[in-house]
Design a protein around this motif. Sequence first.
Motif, mmCIF file in Angstrom:
data_model
loop_
_atom_site.group_PDB
_atom_site.id
_atom_site.type_symbol
_atom_site.label_atom_id
_atom_site.label_comp_id
_atom_site.label_asym_id
_atom_site.label_seq_id
_atom_site.Cartn_x
_atom_site.Cartn_y
_atom_site.Cartn_z
ATOM 1 N N PRO A 6 0.829 -1.207 0.000
ATOM 2 C CA PRO A 6 0.000 0.000 0.000
ATOM 3 C C PRO A 6 0.868 1.263 0.000
ATOM 4 N N LYS A 7 0.436 2.240 -0.776
ATOM 5 C CA LYS A 7 1.196 3.495 -0.889
ATOM 6 C C LYS A 7 1.229 4.254 0.434
ATOM 7 N N LYS A 8 0.101 4.285 1.138
ATOM 8 C CA LYS A 8 0.026 5.044 2.384
ATOM 9 C C LYS A 8 -0.010 4.084 3.556
ATOM 10 N N ILE A 9 1.136 3.621 3.954
ATOM 11 C CA ILE A 9 1.227 2.751 5.119
ATOM 12 C C ILE A 9 1.939 3.546 6.211
ATOM 13 N N LYS A 10 1.289 3.698 7.337
ATOM 14 C CA LYS A 10 1.860 4.489 8.416
ATOM 15 C C LYS A 10 2.788 3.610 9.245
ATOM 16 N N LEU A 23 5.811 -8.511 7.059
ATOM 17 C CA LEU A 23 5.773 -9.128 8.382
ATOM 18 C C LEU A 23 4.625 -8.652 9.257
ATOM 19 N N LYS A 24 4.233 -7.398 9.117
ATOM 20 C CA LYS A 24 3.228 -6.840 10.018
ATOM 21 C C LYS A 24 1.962 -6.398 9.296
ATOM 22 N N GLY A 25 2.079 -5.999 8.056
ATOM 23 C CA GLY A 25 0.948 -5.441 7.323
ATOM 24 C C GLY A 25 0.029 -6.474 6.708
ATOM 25 N N ARG A 26 0.400 -7.743 6.794
ATOM 26 C CA ARG A 26 -0.430 -8.814 6.234
ATOM 27 C C ARG A 26 -0.954 -9.704 7.356
ATOM 28 N N LYS A 27 -2.061 -10.353 7.096
ATOM 29 C CA LYS A 27 -2.680 -11.218 8.093
ATOM 30 C C LYS A 27 -1.758 -12.376 8.497
ATOM 31 N N GLY A 28 -0.990 -12.932 7.567
ATOM 32 C CA GLY A 28 -0.143 -14.085 7.837
ATOM 33 C C GLY A 28 1.279 -13.749 8.238
ATOM 34 N N HIS A 63 3.795 -18.822 1.782
ATOM 35 C CA HIS A 63 4.643 -17.821 2.444
ATOM 36 C C HIS A 63 6.025 -17.760 1.807
ATOM 37 N N LEU A 64 6.566 -18.905 1.424
ATOM 38 C CA LEU A 64 7.879 -18.912 0.767
ATOM 39 C C LEU A 64 7.834 -18.201 -0.578
ATOM 40 N N LYS A 65 6.748 -18.377 -1.326
ATOM 41 C CA LYS A 65 6.621 -17.679 -2.610
ATOM 42 C C LYS A 65 6.682 -16.169 -2.405
#
Length: 108
Positions: A6-10, A23-28, A63-65
């Motif tokens: 995402p362009k606007k990630i705080k 690592l943090k911005g996705r559910k997995g 996840h590896l992909k």
Amino acid sequence: MNMEIPKKIKVWNVNNKELYYLLKGRKGGKTTIDIIDMILEKPCSRTQLSKELNVDYKTVTYHLKIVCKYNYISKEKFERTYFYAPSEKLLKDINEYYHIRKLVENGE
């Protein structure tokens, strides 16, 4: 699989926004961290990761992909099996990785 950051990630106190998103911005993200942590200990195959982490083989593959696509993990074929190892890119940003991992663990 089209994953755009995402362009606007705080993000505060994080230099690598791409790694932060993975690592943090996705559910997995927690599963991705578990996989990377194990690979940092020693190169592993998908089967080893699946068994050791008690995670479905298809989930490990997914996840590896993602982390391979962003060049944080490299894969090498030995005989008939692929082994996954930390890439130069991940090792270069290892302090940032541990910082983000701590944020995930603390729920920040």
